[in-house]
Every structure is written in structure tokens, then in C-alpha cells.
Write an enzyme that holds these catalytic residues in place. Structure first.
Site, PDB file in Angstrom:
ATOM      1  N   ASP A 220       0.834  -1.256  -0.001  1.00 45.73           N
ATOM      2  CA  ASP A 220      -0.104   0.045   0.115  1.00 45.73           C
ATOM      3  C   ASP A 220       0.797   1.299   0.093  1.00 45.73           C
ATOM      4  O   ASP A 220       0.280   2.340  -0.416  1.00 45.73           O
ATOM      5  CB  ASP A 220      -0.774  -0.034   1.193  1.00 45.73           C
ATOM      6  CG  ASP A 220      -1.994   1.218   1.391  1.00 45.73           C
ATOM      7  OD1 ASP A 220      -2.483   1.290   0.357  1.00 45.73           O
ATOM      8  OD2 ASP A 220      -1.766   2.228   2.265  1.00 45.73           O
ATOM      9  N   LEU A 301      -6.431   6.656   3.295  1.00 44.21           N
ATOM     10  CA  LEU A 301      -6.850   7.629   2.214  1.00 44.21           C
ATOM     11  C   LEU A 301      -5.437   8.016   1.255  1.00 44.21           C
ATOM     12  O   LEU A 301      -5.748   8.577   0.406  1.00 44.21           O
ATOM     13  CB  LEU A 301      -6.779   9.180   2.848  1.00 44.21           C
ATOM     14  CG  LEU A 301      -7.985   9.095   3.681  1.00 44.21           C
ATOM     15  CD1 LEU A 301      -7.869  10.555   4.713  1.00 44.21           C
ATOM     16  CD2 LEU A 301      -9.480   9.029   2.826  1.00 44.21           C
ATOM     17  N   ARG A 302      -4.564   6.874   1.236  1.00 46.19           N
ATOM     18  CA  ARG A 302      -3.572   6.963   0.342  1.00 46.19           C
ATOM     19  C   ARG A 302      -4.025   6.931  -1.015  1.00 46.19           C
ATOM     20  O   ARG A 302      -3.536   7.446  -2.127  1.00 46.19           O
ATOM     21  CB  ARG A 302      -2.509   5.970   0.760  1.00 46.19           C
ATOM     22  CG  ARG A 302      -1.590   6.212   1.622  1.00 46.19           C
ATOM     23  CD  ARG A 302      -0.324   5.339   1.700  1.00 46.19           C
ATOM     24  NE  ARG A 302       0.620   5.524   2.861  1.00 46.19           N
ATOM     25  CZ  ARG A 302       0.586   4.797   3.844  1.00 46.19           C
ATOM     26  NH1 ARG A 302      -0.105   3.875   3.933  1.00 46.19           N
ATOM     27  NH2 ARG A 302       1.194   5.092   4.888  1.00 46.19           N
ATOM     28  N   GLY A 303      -5.016   5.891  -1.385  1.00 44.31           N
ATOM     29  CA  GLY A 303      -5.516   5.647  -2.578  1.00 44.31           C
ATOM     30  C   GLY A 303      -6.180   7.055  -3.185  1.00 44.31           C
ATOM     31  O   GLY A 303      -5.836   7.214  -4.289  1.00 44.31           O
ATOM     32  N   VAL A 306      -3.144   9.565  -3.751  1.00 45.80           N
ATOM     33  CA  VAL A 306      -2.259   9.021  -5.112  1.00 45.80           C
ATOM     34  C   VAL A 306      -2.872   9.112  -6.525  1.00 45.80           C
ATOM     35  O   VAL A 306      -2.296   9.753  -7.663  1.00 45.80           O
ATOM     36  CB  VAL A 306      -1.732   7.590  -4.933  1.00 45.80           C
ATOM     37  CG1 VAL A 306      -1.087   7.068  -6.401  1.00 45.80           C
ATOM     38  CG2 VAL A 306      -0.809   7.656  -3.960  1.00 45.80           C
TER      39      VAL A 306
END
Length: 367
Positions: A220, A301-303, A306
Site C-alpha cells: 500500500d 486515504l492513500r488511494g 495518489v
């Protein structure tokens, strides 16, 4: 006998006068056939390193290492402070070491030089000291002073750090890599010395899924995930073999033939880097991206972050002032496929699942 010796000496003189190339030629990036997903992910990370790097998983012999070295060779030279161990930027505080920062604060003269973008390989057998840096024992013994010997993270600052077979790397080294890549800094505590230096790099990992997967929480942390497969089309395979054979037979000629395309792509990347900050995205698109992440049950919330960054980077690469629907559709699979929870009973591919949810959420925009 004397004549024979003279002849031998003359031959030796001639051989020594032949100038050999000191730099190993790199296969041109624009000569790489196929693997568009991998090439795009690398280009977008070069345009915006804050995307967070790319994980490339695929079959053996599909050109992973060749492509990564080629993108590093393609990039323009960067300005650095001369004789600095951390490739410090002459004006950006976030990209300079403490000594250079002190010199800038004191308004001391700084000598500049230009170098190619660093491309650092991390071998599987590397130790933590080799990666992070350690105390210079020789200097401590001979001069009686404690001195820091920079590691691979220092050399990779403002460049690319490549880890082949990253799924076989020790987990604690992967943790260090990802923490440095996320924070942009490396801190070393050794023998009473505390050193902190910039470590801003594009982290690129590659591996073969047959040899094991990365832990989900580590996977991830990579911004993008590219999957590559062996080319099945015979005509395309022949073209790939021909390009490689041409380079092996005469690297200089192959590089010369691709020079114009290389320069064109280099200019396109530089223009995208300059345009990136001015690219805008509609609020409606940002909301729908978050809806896609929520529908796919993506943790954290990385998705979202990015995907937003990658969409802007791709828009800048295409010369757009605003992010379009096509920009998002192109990069959303690269940004989200590795963040999905895996269900061994599910037959649908993760990339197809992302596209399916994208079409569902963006239906009104598409129509």
C-alpha cells in the site's frame, strides 16, 4: 631480437592510445517496445515524485530492469552543490543537507556542478548500515574524530532508488525504505552521532509474483502498481528482439537513431514538471475518485491522494490545464489495483474490478 622488441613496444603504444568509452551505454527508453503501463507509471513518478514510487510485478525477462535504467538515463542533469554527499539542491531547503543549509544561511559562496539523475541499485544482501549510513571507522581510528559515512539513501537523494526482487528483501529494510520515501528524510543514530539528511527519491521496486508477494501494508505504501506480462503477439516479439539485437551489435548507432525521440520525450517531461502546479481538477472529479475508493473498500486515504496526484501529473504530461475524465480513467487502475483486499475465491482481476467500479461511479460523466 632487438627489432622484435621494438615492434612489440610499438604495438603496445598503439593499443594504449586507443580511447575506450568510460560510460556503459544505456538502452534508449524510447526504443523499448510495449510495456506501456510500466513506462507510464515511471514517467508519472518522474513528473511528480510525491506520487510515491511504483511497484512493478511481472514475468521474468520482460525488461523491468532495462526500462528503469533507461528512464534514469533519459532525464536531464540536475544542479547539485559540489563535493556534497547528499546531492544537495543549491536553493531548495527540503533538498539540502545541514552543512549546505548553514552555508546558505551565512551567505557563503557555493560551488555548483551538474550531474545525471542518480540511479542507485539496492542489492538483496545489503545491510542496514549500507542502506542508512554508518560511522567512518577508518577516520575515527586514524584522526580520532567521529565522521558519518553516507549510505545508499544519501546517494539516491533527488534520484531513483531501484530494488530488484523487492518481495525477497528483508522486511525491516523495506520498512526503512518506505519510511524514508514517505518522509523525504533519513535519520541515523550511531555512537553518539545524530545525522539527518534529505532522502527524496523515486522508489521503484520490481519482482516476480511467483517468488512471493509483499505484505499488504507494505504494498500500500507504493504509490502505483504496474503489472506486466510476456508479450504474446509474434510480430511484437520479433520487433522487441530486433531492437535489442541492434543495440547489442552497435549501441552508439542505436542511441543515435533514437536521439530525436529521446530529446522530444525529455522536453515533454520537463514541460509537464513545470506545468504540474497549475493543473486544476474539478471538485466533482475529486468526490467521484473518493467514491470509487470507498466502493472498492480501500483502507486509508492513500488511494485518494495518489489518484489525485497521478491524474494531475498525467494531465500535465498531456498538456492539459484541467484534469479530464480520460486522464483519470488512464491512471486509476495503476493507483488502486494493489490496495484492494484480495479474495481468493474471486475470479475477476483487480485491475478489471477497478475499471468496473470507475465506470459505475462516473456513469453520468461518461454519458
Amino acid at each position: 631480437m632487438i627489432n622484435y622488441i621494438i615492434i612489440k613496444l610499438q604495438k603496445k603504444t598503439v593499443i594504449s592510445s586507443v580511447k575506450k568509452p568510460t560510460v556503459r551505454p544505456i538502452f534508449p527508453f524510447t526504443a523499448i517496445v510495449g510495456q506501456e503501463e510500466m513506462k507510464l507509471a515511471l514517467i508519472l513518478n518522474v513528473i511528480d515524485p510525491k506520487i510515491g514510487g511504483v511497484m512493478i510485478m511481472g514475468d521474468r525477462g520482460t525488461g523491468k530492469s532495462t526500462t528503469i535504467r533507461a528512464i534514469a538515463d533519459l532525464l536531464p542533469e540536475i544542479p547539485v552543490v559540489s563535493n556534497d554527499s547528499f546531492n544537495s539542491h543549491p536553493s531548495d531547503i527540503d533538498l539540502m543537507g545541514d552543512q549546505v543549509k548553514e552555508a546558505v544561511d551565512k551567505q557563503e559562496d557555493i560551488t555548483l556542478s551538474y550531474i545525471k539523475v542518480p540511479m542507485v541499485d539496492l542489492p538483496l544482501g545489503a545491510t542496514e548500515d549500507r542502506l542508512c549510513g554508518t560511522i567512518d571507522i577508518e577516520k575515527a581510528l586514524t584522526e580520532g574524530v567521529k565522521s558519518f559515512e553516507p549510505g545508499l539513501l544519501a546517494k539516491a537523494n533527488r534520484g531513483i532508488l531501484y530494488v530488484d526482487e523487492v518481495n525477497l528483501l528483508d522486511d525491516h529494510l523495506v520498512d526503512i525504505l518506505l519510511d524514508s520515501a514517505a518522509s523525504g528524510w533519513n535519520t541515523v543514530e550511531r555512537e553518539g552521532i545524530s545525522i539527518r539528511h534529505p532522502a527524496r527519491f523515486v522508489l521503484v521496486g520490481s519482482g516476480n509474483p511467483e517468488e512471493g508477494e509483499l505484505r499488504p501494508q507494505l504494498l500500500d505504501r507504493f504509490g502505483m502498481h504496474a503489472e506486466i506480462r510476456t508479450v504474446k503477439d509474434p510480430a511484437l516479439r520479433v520487433k522487441i528482439v530486433e531492437e535489442r539485437s541492434k543495440f547489442d551489435e552497435d549501441p552508439t548507432l542505436c542511441i543515435a537513431e533514437n536521439k530525436d525521440n529521446q530529446e522530444l520525450l525529455k522536453e515533454q517531461i520537463i514541460a509537464a514538471q513545470e506545468k504540474l502546479l497549475s493543473v486544476e481538477m474539478d471538485y466533482e472529479f475529486r468526490v467521484k475518485i473518493s467514491e470509487v475508493c470507498s466502493e472498492l473498500d480501500v483502507d486509508g486515504l492513500r488511494g485518494d491522494i495518489v489518484t489525485n496526484r497521478a491524474a494531475k501529473a498525467f494531465a500535465a504530461y498531456q498538456g492539459h490545464d484541467r484534469v479530464t475524465l480520460e486522464d483519470i480513467q488512464t491512471i486509476i487502475t495503476l493507483s488502486l489495483r494493489h490496495r484492494l483486499r484480495k479474495d481468493p475465491l474471486e475470479s475477476i482481476d483487480s485491475g478489471q474490478k477497478v475499471q468496473k467500479v470507475f465506470e459505475k461511479i462516473f456513469t453520468d460523466v461518461i454519458n
